[in-house]
Design a protein around this motif. Structure first.
Motif, PDB file in Angstrom:
ATOM      1  N   GLU A  91      -0.025  42.706 -14.831  1.00 17.78           N
ATOM      2  CA  GLU A  91      -1.470  42.965 -14.755  1.00 17.78           C
ATOM      3  C   GLU A  91      -1.919  43.904 -15.868  1.00 17.78           C
ATOM      4  O   GLU A  91      -3.008  43.717 -16.436  1.00 17.78           O
ATOM      5  CB  GLU A  91      -1.813  43.550 -13.384  1.00 17.78           C
ATOM      6  N   ARG A  92      -1.102  44.892 -16.197  1.00 18.40           N
ATOM      7  CA  ARG A  92      -1.465  45.788 -17.306  1.00 18.40           C
ATOM      8  C   ARG A  92      -1.506  45.019 -18.628  1.00 18.40           C
ATOM      9  O   ARG A  92      -2.403  45.235 -19.456  1.00 18.40           O
ATOM     10  CB  ARG A  92      -0.478  46.953 -17.389  1.00 18.40           C
TER      11      ARG A  92
ATOM     12  N   GLU B 178       2.831  44.459 -11.416  1.00 17.62           N
ATOM     13  CA  GLU B 178       1.965  45.516 -11.953  1.00 17.62           C
ATOM     14  C   GLU B 178       2.034  45.558 -13.477  1.00 17.62           C
ATOM     15  O   GLU B 178       1.008  45.743 -14.143  1.00 17.62           O
ATOM     16  CB  GLU B 178       2.361  46.867 -11.353  1.00 17.62           C
ATOM     17  N   GLU B 179       3.226  45.396 -14.027  1.00 18.05           N
ATOM     18  CA  GLU B 179       3.349  45.362 -15.488  1.00 18.05           C
ATOM     19  C   GLU B 179       2.599  44.170 -16.059  1.00 18.05           C
ATOM     20  O   GLU B 179       1.946  44.282 -17.105  1.00 18.05           O
ATOM     21  CB  GLU B 179       4.822  45.275 -15.884  1.00 18.05           C
TER      22      GLU B 179
ATOM     23  N   ARG C  67       1.216  38.230  -3.363  1.00 15.35           N
ATOM     24  CA  ARG C  67       0.710  39.338  -2.544  1.00 15.35           C
ATOM     25  C   ARG C  67       0.021  38.857  -1.272  1.00 15.35           C
ATOM     26  O   ARG C  67      -0.521  39.665  -0.525  1.00 15.35           O
ATOM     27  CB  ARG C  67      -0.260  40.184  -3.372  1.00 15.35           C
TER      28      ARG C  67
END
Length: 550
Positions: A297-298, A294-295, A320
């Motif tokens: 992707e940000r 998630e980090e 995933r």
């Protein structure tokens, strides 16, 4: 002390002061010249002073006025040089590459009917980064080098030599390319290269090649020279840190890599915003390796055009289980990759892995054939290791005898190359291949891989090793125990978090900078798989209350 004289004399004195990196004296000369009469040369000099002193908006405004003044005076060569600088400034300072492209086109148009001179060589050098074709970049370097020697332009000569060295390294001619880059750096060290722009570019190309070849020793030795030779610190230093961070990521020195990249991001944010993308994508690559998807992707938001970003996104999709997306993205990366680029091999190995996950064995074998051919043609050890890994994976999936031989060879090559994540992943694949016929050996290999993943901080890979161990019937701890991975300093910071101290308070207590404190906190959160400072504080309190021996 400010001299008196004609505008030409004052401009000459200002240029000498710029070369000596005496910005205040240079500005005084140019301002005195401006009082006598505003000329293109005066505006150009004032722009350079503002640029090196960090007043970027004024530098751009003055450079554009200088360009117009050169055009009115029909000084086409000087106008072209100014246009090239405007292209650089709009691209790196503002991140506006459309405007940068427009200024580069203006420079080319101005020189079209001018008899060949050094300016044509400089134009070739500045246009080279716009091409993704390494052979075209090499042609530009060779052309610029010939022009430089014909017109005795030392700065152009050694910057062209550095570009030539960088392209040779990228073509797999590492020893030859590094020798050329060392030669250019020696000229910088000896003071033969005087232009701050040329010095900066030579350093950047040297570090870029070191990242490409993972030559940590050479990078460290030349980086030690930066303080003495580079005065353009606000551009060159974060660029060097970006490349150095990329090297450290590959070599598994992730905490140090993160510190370098965070400093580079901060420095570029204050000035050269257009270059901020480069440390960002490398930091995102690190986050993917750590399993912090998630980090990553940000960090990659809005940067899907970058090849490293695409590869990172493909790896996240695979992690995933989004196999269709993972294959499409990896194919796109492979189609765009230069076959001579060693980075092409990990992409093809990733594609083989995805295709095996999709049970498309025919496609995996076709991709493997392409990878083996590239490795044989290049002779590059990293390509060979990737080919051996992919061969072992395909053979193991097909139940073909001999898979473990290729996987063991892959582990050995990656280990010799000091690529710990890749070596550990190959070791985990070896454990999987051994599982059916030699479960005890498989357990031993999987435990070694898990330990190495935990030491690195590669959470997703450590979990995969733990899952295999559970499948093999191993009882007891099969998941990461990250607390032991904290450094002594991180344990000190964790204790202060438990006491409720802020980053600023921690920095004061430990006599470190606030940024370093922030870096330690971020590292602690990652290693302990915690989401916030509050969770870290609670964890610290629990640890201090835990009975001895538990």
């Amino acid at each position: 002390m400010v001299a008196t004289g004609s505008v030409a004399d004052l401009v000459r004195a200002g240029r000498e002061a710029l070369t000596a990196a005496d910005w205040d004296r240079a500005r005084a000369y140019f301002e005195q010249a401006e009082a006598l009469g505003e000329t293109a040369e005066v505006l150009d000099g004032l722009s350079d002073v503002a640029h090196f002193q960090g007043d970027y908006e004024r530098a751009l405004e003055l450079k554009e006025r200088a360009f117009s003044a050169y055009r009115r005076a029909d000084m086409r060569v000087e106008a072209a040089d100014t246009a090239r600088w405007l292209a650089f400034m709009h691209g790196t300072l503002r991140g506006n590459f459309a405007v940068a492209s427009g200024w580069m086109a203006r420079a080319a148009d101005l020189l079209e009917d001018v008899e060949e001179c050094a300016a044509h060589g400089w134009l070739a050098l500045d246009r080279a980064p716009l091409s993704r074709d390494n052979s075209e970049r090499e042609k530009a370097a060779v052309s610029a080098l010939a022009i430089a020697r014909r017109f005795d332009d030392t700065d152009l000569e050694f910057e062209a030599l550095a570009l030539l060295g960088e392209t040779r390294v990228a073509s797999g001619l590492v020893i030859e390319g590094m020798t050329l880059l060392d030669q250019a750096m020696a000229a910088v060290s000896a003071g033969e290269v005087v232009g701050h722009g040329a010095v900066g570019e030579i350093y950047c190309r040297l570090l870029s090649a070191c990242e490409y070849a993972l030559d940590l020793r050479r990078a460290e030795e030349w980086m030690a020279m930066i303080e003495r030779n580079v005065v353009w610190q606000h551009f060159v230093r974060p660029t060097c840190q970006t490349h150095y961070g990329g090297i450290l990521i590959a070599l598994g020195q992730w905490s140090q890599a993160e510190a370098e990249l965070l400093d580079a991001i901060d420095a570029f944010q204050r000035g050269y915003r257009g270059d901020r993308v480069f440390p960002l994508v490398r930091l995102a690559d690190l986050r993917v390796r750590q399993g912090r998807f998630e980090e990553a992707e940000r960090l990659l938001d809005g940067m899907d055009w970058h090849p490293v970003a695409r590869r990172a996104t493909a790896t996240i999709a695979l992690g995933r289980g989004e196999l269709g997306l993972a294959e499409d993205l990896t194919r796109l990366c492979c189609d765009d990759a230069n076959p001579s680029d060693p980075a092409c091999a990990p992409l093809l190995e990733l594609l083989v892995r995805i295709q095996l996950e999709r049970r498309d064995h025919a496609a995996a074998e076709q991709t493997l054939d392409r990878l083996i051919a590239l490795a044989a043609e290049s002779g590059d050890d990293r390509m060979t290791a990737c080919a051996e890994l992919a061969t072992g994976q395909v053979m193991a999936a097909a139940g073909t005898e001999g898979a473990t031989t290729h996987l063991k060879h892959s582990v050995e090559i990656f280990s010799v190359l000091r690529l710990p994540l890749e070596a550990s992943r190959a070791q985990l694949e070896l454990a999987r291949a051994l599982a059916a016929g030699a479960p005890d050996a498989a357990i031993a290999e999987a435990k070694l891989a898990r330990t190495k993943f935990e030491r690195l901080g590669a959470v997703t890979d450590a979990d995969a090793a733990a899952q295999l161990l559970r499948h093999l019937g191993v009882t007891g701890r099969t998941s990461s125990k990250p607390h032991g991975a904290l450094t002594k300093r991180e344990r000190e910071v964790l204790a202060l978090l438990g006491a409720g101290l802020s980053n600023a308070d921690i920095a004061t207590r430990l006599y470190i900078s606030r940024r370093t404190a922030e870096h330690h906190v971020a590292s602690i959160l990652a290693k302990l798989d915690l989401r916030s400072r509050a969770e870290a504080a609670a964890f610290a309190v629990r640890e201090t209350q835990r009975p001895v021996g538990e």
